[in-house]
Design an enzyme around this catalytic site. Sequence first.
Site, PDB file in Angstrom:
ATOM      1  N   GLU A  47    -104.755 -10.225 -27.632  1.00 57.67           N
ATOM      2  CA  GLU A  47    -105.616 -10.187 -26.457  1.00 57.67           C
ATOM      3  C   GLU A  47    -104.916 -10.845 -25.273  1.00 57.67           C
ATOM      4  O   GLU A  47    -103.954 -11.594 -25.447  1.00 57.67           O
ATOM      5  CB  GLU A  47    -106.950 -10.879 -26.749  1.00 57.67           C
ATOM      6  CG  GLU A  47    -107.958 -10.849 -25.608  1.00 57.67           C
ATOM      7  CD  GLU A  47    -108.361  -9.462 -25.128  1.00 57.67           C
ATOM      8  OE1 GLU A  47    -107.487  -8.670 -24.699  1.00 57.67           O
ATOM      9  OE2 GLU A  47    -109.566  -9.158 -25.151  1.00 57.67           O
ATOM     10  N   HIS A  93    -112.195  -5.717 -32.401  1.00 55.15           N
ATOM     11  CA  HIS A  93    -112.651  -6.577 -33.502  1.00 55.15           C
ATOM     12  C   HIS A  93    -114.163  -6.772 -33.453  1.00 55.15           C
ATOM     13  O   HIS A  93    -114.799  -6.610 -32.410  1.00 55.15           O
ATOM     14  CB  HIS A  93    -111.943  -7.938 -33.444  1.00 55.15           C
ATOM     15  CG  HIS A  93    -112.259  -8.718 -32.216  1.00 55.15           C
ATOM     16  ND1 HIS A  93    -113.450  -9.392 -32.036  1.00 55.15           N
ATOM     17  CD2 HIS A  93    -111.543  -8.915 -31.082  1.00 55.15           C
ATOM     18  CE1 HIS A  93    -113.452  -9.977 -30.855  1.00 55.15           C
ATOM     19  NE2 HIS A  93    -112.309  -9.690 -30.245  1.00 55.15           N
TER      20      HIS A  93
END
Length: 184
Positions: free
Chosen positions: A79, A6
Amino acid sequence: MFILRHGETLWNVEGRMQGGLDSPLTERGRAQALQQGALLRRAGAEGLPVYSSPQGRAVETARLAMPGAGPILDQRLREIGMGDWQGLSFDEIRRTTPGVAADSGSFYWKFAAPGGERLEEMLLRLKGFRAEVPEDAIVVTHGVSAQLLRGLVLGLDIAGMDALDDRQGVVWLCDRQGERMLAP
């Protein structure tokens, strides 16, 4: 497989551990996502399925990079869960947990977070993702997640995965023959 981390977030700038929490993309992070989209189009990736972590920073990156693609959200791409360390800065973690995080460039210390996810758990979920997803795909995920997933595609051991670059704003094209960084 095209693998993206990201774009830059507010907490990336502040040096805070996001883990399962979220912070918004910065202007630079949004520009990085648009740049990643241009790199993907140049590489001929349009039309491939787009898989994304369900965390906001990854979803926004996916939507900016490949507008109209409708990312397929997959929990396995989230994550690392950093337990009690989520939201803390690297310096705060070092102050509260002496001896940890001696090497901030390595991901090993992140798996020692109290109440956090362990390496074996994270590898198991990413192996499951890898086994079910076509090789010709775009994947938008996070720093540690991207290192582990790329390592799985490349057939690396854990030390090799830890040594992989985790920069933002680029695209990693990975297959069994190796990887190539696509950058502006």
